[in-house]
Scaffold this motif. Structure first.
Motif, short mmCIF file in Angstrom:
data_model
loop_
_atom_site.label_atom_id
_atom_site.label_comp_id
_atom_site.label_asym_id
_atom_site.label_seq_id
_atom_site.Cartn_x
_atom_site.Cartn_y
_atom_site.Cartn_z
N ARG A 70 0.77 -1.28 0.04
CA ARG A 70 0.11 0.16 0.16
C ARG A 70 0.87 1.20 0.07
N TYR A 71 0.26 2.29 -0.63
CA TYR A 71 1.00 3.66 -0.68
C TYR A 71 1.58 4.00 0.85
N ASP A 72 2.97 4.45 0.75
CA ASP A 72 3.62 4.60 2.13
C ASP A 72 4.74 5.73 1.84
N SER A 73 4.43 6.85 1.78
CA SER A 73 5.47 7.96 1.64
C SER A 73 6.70 7.76 2.71
N SER A 74 6.59 7.18 3.46
CA SER A 74 7.91 7.07 4.46
C SER A 74 8.83 5.92 4.00
N ILE A 75 8.74 4.97 3.04
CA ILE A 75 9.34 4.13 2.54
C ILE A 75 10.31 4.88 1.32
N THR A 76 11.69 4.69 1.51
CA THR A 76 12.73 5.44 0.88
C THR A 76 13.71 4.14 0.33
N PRO A 77 14.62 4.66 -0.61
CA PRO A 77 15.48 3.78 -1.28
C PRO A 77 16.66 3.34 -0.44
N GLY A 78 17.03 3.98 0.74
CA GLY A 78 17.82 3.53 1.70
C GLY A 78 17.38 2.64 2.69
N MET A 79 16.24 2.19 2.72
CA MET A 79 15.72 1.00 3.66
C MET A 79 15.79 -0.34 2.63
N TRP A 80 15.36 -1.25 3.45
CA TRP A 80 15.19 -2.73 2.89
C TRP A 80 14.27 -3.40 3.58
N PHE A 81 13.95 -4.56 2.89
CA PHE A 81 12.83 -5.45 3.62
C PHE A 81 13.55 -6.65 3.65
N MET A 82 12.85 -7.53 4.93
CA MET A 82 13.59 -8.86 5.25
C MET A 82 12.11 -9.54 5.07
N ALA A 83 12.22 -10.73 4.51
CA ALA A 83 11.37 -11.92 4.32
C ALA A 83 12.07 -13.03 4.06
N GLY A 84 11.41 -13.93 5.21
CA GLY A 84 11.87 -15.50 5.29
C GLY A 84 13.49 -15.60 5.40
N GLY A 85 14.09 -14.52 5.84
CA GLY A 85 15.46 -14.40 6.32
C GLY A 85 16.21 -13.85 5.10
N GLN A 86 15.55 -13.54 4.25
CA GLN A 86 16.16 -12.86 3.14
C GLN A 86 16.22 -11.40 3.06
N ARG A 87 17.03 -10.92 2.58
CA ARG A 87 17.18 -9.15 2.47
C ARG A 87 17.01 -8.95 1.17
N TYR A 88 16.02 -7.73 0.90
CA TYR A 88 15.86 -7.27 -0.44
C TYR A 88 16.08 -5.62 -0.16
N GLU A 89 17.08 -5.38 -0.97
CA GLU A 89 17.55 -4.03 -0.92
C GLU A 89 16.82 -3.17 -1.94
#
Length: 111
Positions: A70-89
């Protein structure tokens, strides 16, 4: 694109670096990895490539994914996601329909 709730079928973590008040041995403030929040998302593999011919017969892979949230203006390119022990830059972020309803976030898997 009105109802994306059914597509957002995975709860993943959003992370970022946060500067602390603690200082290192040369007086600089330290940075630590901090979980920002959990978000519901759809994670789809996009591309993959093998990079071979490296030293010691090693093979590297580069895999990209599209993460829809969903739209979230606080998400920026300097962040990353973690899912199932995997890092997504995060590579780049799109609001594909310019409606402020959904974000398509293109990421690279970090091994």
């Amino acid at each position: 694109m009105n109802n994306i709730s059914g597509r957002l079928n995975r709860k993943i973590e959003l992370w970022q670096h946060v500067q602390t008040e603690e200082k290192n041995s040369i007086g600089q403030k330290k940075w630590e990895e901090t979980k920002v929040k959990d978000v519901w998302a759809e994670v789809k593999p996009q591309t993959g490539s093998m990079l071979s011919g490296r030293t010691a017969e090693s093979t590297l892979s580069r895999t990209t994914h599209k993460i829809t949230v969903r739209y979230d203006s606080s998400i920026t390119p300097g962040m990353w996601f973690m899912a199932g022990g995997q890092r997504y830059e995060i590579l780049y972020i799109l609001d594909p329909y310019l409606t402020g309803e959904v974000l398509e976030i293109f990421c690279e898997v970090v091994i």
